[in-house]
Write a protein that holds these residues in place. Structure first.
Motif, short mmCIF file in Angstrom:
data_model
loop_
_atom_site.label_atom_id
_atom_site.label_comp_id
_atom_site.label_asym_id
_atom_site.label_seq_id
_atom_site.Cartn_x
_atom_site.Cartn_y
_atom_site.Cartn_z
N HIS A 107 0.83 -1.19 0.00
CA HIS A 107 0.00 0.00 0.00
C HIS A 107 0.87 1.25 0.00
CE1 HIS A 107 -2.72 -2.98 2.05
NE2 HIS A 107 -3.49 -2.56 1.08
N MET A 108 0.26 2.37 -0.37
CA MET A 108 0.95 3.64 -0.23
C MET A 108 1.10 3.99 1.25
SD MET A 108 -0.46 6.15 -3.26
CE MET A 108 -2.19 5.67 -3.31
N THR B 234 0.53 4.38 -11.21
CA THR B 234 1.47 3.60 -10.40
C THR B 234 0.79 2.95 -9.20
OG1 THR B 234 3.16 5.20 -11.02
CG2 THR B 234 3.72 3.66 -9.26
N HIS B 235 -0.27 3.58 -8.68
CA HIS B 235 -0.86 3.12 -7.43
C HIS B 235 -2.37 2.92 -7.52
CE1 HIS B 235 2.97 3.79 -5.45
NE2 HIS B 235 3.01 5.01 -5.95
N LEU C 163 -2.76 -3.63 -10.09
CA LEU C 163 -2.34 -2.24 -10.20
C LEU C 163 -1.76 -1.98 -11.58
CD1 LEU C 163 -0.60 -1.67 -6.74
CD2 LEU C 163 -2.96 -1.19 -7.37
N GLY D 178 -6.29 0.50 -5.13
CA GLY D 178 -4.99 1.07 -4.78
C GLY D 178 -5.08 2.18 -3.76
N SER E 43 -6.10 5.33 -4.34
CA SER E 43 -5.66 6.60 -4.90
C SER E 43 -6.79 7.60 -5.11
CB SER E 43 -4.96 6.36 -6.24
OG SER E 43 -5.87 5.81 -7.19
#
Length: 566
Positions: free
Chosen positions: A18-19, A220-221, A197, A151, A153
């Motif tokens: 995860h971010m 990217t996410h 992703l 993701g 986002s």
């Protein structure tokens, strides 16, 4: 012919990545301005922020957060663990905070301030569609809330639980469903699990010589399921289409069964259920799989930079390109404010490159151009070499007709490398106590100039209202035959009421979209952020139809309730 998944595409197991909980991207990656000599002076001129004098905020301390306790009963947790296995149904504070918000400026301001009114009570990581079905059935039977998570986002408020939600909230993370399952090579159709992703999805396709061609800023996410759920657009949508054009088939888990949309080229089977799912933000069920149109990797690919005298000349060129028989992968033009920002974020040029840049600006000045009004454009071409060359020659003629000039592939290559890095600048400004956020719209060509002017006027009035020096900039992207997307960025230094000030500016911009003839969102979705303007966009009867759909499809309000329409 169908290609099954290869052994190297086996389902990813273990922890889903995860971010970071407090910002965009992964730990250790961020924006720095020290190697960009024009950036600090630009920011100071634009919003009055002195990057050299002020202190940058460090990473927030997670231990200082007051995270609401999980409300999930032990009996319910035992049921979920029995479905997905130990370690794949978790209630720890960090996991629940990561799944509480998306990554909008509002989300990050609240997180950094420790404002967490409601978190998911449990985060579940199913391994396949059968487990998703079992989790959904168990949650509906227990009258719990299910919020699908890709993701993370999203910037439209599509993920957060309502603060007044009294039921157990389950964040259903699709991260383990990340495979390209098969490719129908005759039809150019790929079956892909919804949790894949962007980079993983493209890597699996590229390894077999294919691409989906969908590259949103969040690439990217963000996940395939998230793209479908929010009606995403990508940077190359001019050629490949928006996600609504790309997705042909779907599998959506609902209470008691799976909604299946077969991948056919077109169908006359009543109102499109596929279209109902696209953009539904989890309110109709959990997307587990999509069949998407894919393309062979192009033989030739290039993004070229052009300069126009001003935004009007650039828009006129983009409109003519859209009406022509060429199909560039990218047609993008920044207005003068965004062009200035782009030049300010460039690294220092040296040697020949420095002389070339100085020579170009001197040449433009000799042509009588006002350097404060010039606009930078990027146009991309893909396909076999001859086709790409022919398309570029047609575009070059159109550009010259509108008094633009080409400056080659160098700036385009840099744009291509850095195109997914913009959110890091937003976080950098937030570290320095400043807002930097975006709002996008779409409108007919005949209304774009009016929308552009209206948003600038509305934003300037909002900055004056909050007593802050503000900056607005814009680029046009995602061209269509009838119009295009205008993507605005706005920035200012926070005062004593960050979210109150942000709301004043954001509301002004959103209202300007509607009043000037644009839509409330081109590709970010509705969520909670844009819901107040939905009726003005699609009419009261449109909202009534949409509300009726959600109520009939989910009478218990278990699937991501109160998003899009309350």
């Amino acid at each position: 012919m169908t290609e099954p998944a290869s052994r190297t595409d086996a389902m990813r197991t273990g922890d889903v990545k995860h971010m970071k909980w407090w910002g965009w991207g992964v730990e250790g990656v961020g924006f720095h301005h020290e190697d960009k000599p024009g950036f600090a002076p630009f920011v100071h001129r634009a919003v009055g922020l002195d990057l050299w004098a002020g202190e940058r905020t460090g990473r927030p301390d997670f231990s200082q957060l007051k995270v609401p306790a999980s409300r999930a009963p032990e009996e319910f947790l035992s049921v979920l663990i029995g479905i997905v296995g130990p370690g794949n149904a978790v209630v720890d504070d960090l996991s629940r905070v990561v799944h509480t918000y998306g990554k909008s400026l509002r989300d990050l301001v609240r997180l950094r301030a420790g404002e967490i009114a409601r978190t998911p009570d449990v985060v579940v990581y199913p391994a396949d569609e059968a487990q998703v079905q079992s989790v959904v059935d168990a949650a509906v039977e227990a009258d719990a809330v299910i919020i699908p998570f890709g993701g993370g986002s999203n910037i439209a408020g599509s993920l957060e639980p309502h603060p007044d939600e009294s039921r157990v909230v389950v964040a259903l993370d699709l991260g383990r469903l990340s495979r390209v399952l098969e490719i129908d090579t005759d039809s150019g159709l790929a079956r892909i699990q919804a949790g894949a992703l962007g980079p993983d999805l493209e890597a699996q396709l590229n390894n077999r010589g294919w691409t989906m061609g969908h590259f949103p800023d969040s690439f990217t996410h963000s996940s395939l399921g998230g793209w479908v759920a929010t009606r995403s657009s990508g940077m190359q949508s001019d050629k490949y289409g928006d996600i609504a054009d790309i997705v042909k088939g779907l599998r959506v888990v609902r209470a008691g069964g799976v909604l299946v949309i077969r991948a056919v080229p077109s169908a006359s089977t009543g109102p499109s259920v596929r279209e109902m799912v696209v953009g539904s933000e989890g309110r109709l069920g959990v997307i587990t799989e999509a069949t998407v149109q894919v393309h062979r990797l192009p033989e030739s690919r290039g993004i070229y930079a052009y300069f126009f005298k001003d935004f009007d000349h650039g828009l006129a060129a983009m409109q003519e390109i859209a009406a022509s028989d060429v199909s560039p992968s990218v047609t993008r033009i920044s207005d003068a404010h965004e062009t200035g920002f782009s030049l300010a974020t460039s690294k220092a040029s040296k040697g020949i490159a420095k002389k070339a840049q100085a020579g170009l600006m001197a040449y433009l000045k000799r042509r009588g151009w006002n350097l404060d009004e010039i606009c930078l454009s990027f146009i991309g071409f893909e396909g076999d070499t001859a086709h790409a060359k022919r398309q570029k020659s047609v575009v070059d003629r159109i550009v010259r007709k509108h008094h633009g000039i080409g400056v080659g592939k160098g700036p385009g290559a840099l744009y291509d490398q850095k195109k997914f890095d913009t959110p890091y600048i937003r976080d950098f400004l937030l570290d320095h106590g400043a807002a930097g956020d975006v709002s996008e719209t779409a409108g007919p060509w005949s209304k774009l100039r009016g929308i552009h002017a209206a948003v600038y006027d509305a934003a300037d009035s909002a900055y004056e209202e909050i007593g802050r020096k503000g900056w607005t900039m814009c680029h046009m992207s995602h061209s269509y035959h009838s119009g295009a997307c205008l993507y605005f960025t706005f920035a200012f230094v926070f005062g004593d009421d960050p979210l109150g000030e942000y709301d004043t500016v954001k509301r002004a911009i959103q209202q300007a979209f509607v009043d000037a003839g644009g839509t409330i969102s081109h590709h970010h979705g509705v969520g909670l952020e844009h819901a107040p303007w939905l009726e003005e966009d699609i009419s009261a009867q449109g909202v009534a139809v949409m509300s009726g759909l959600f109520e009939a499809a989910d009478p218990g309000g278990n699937f991501n309730p109160r998003k899009i329409v309350v």
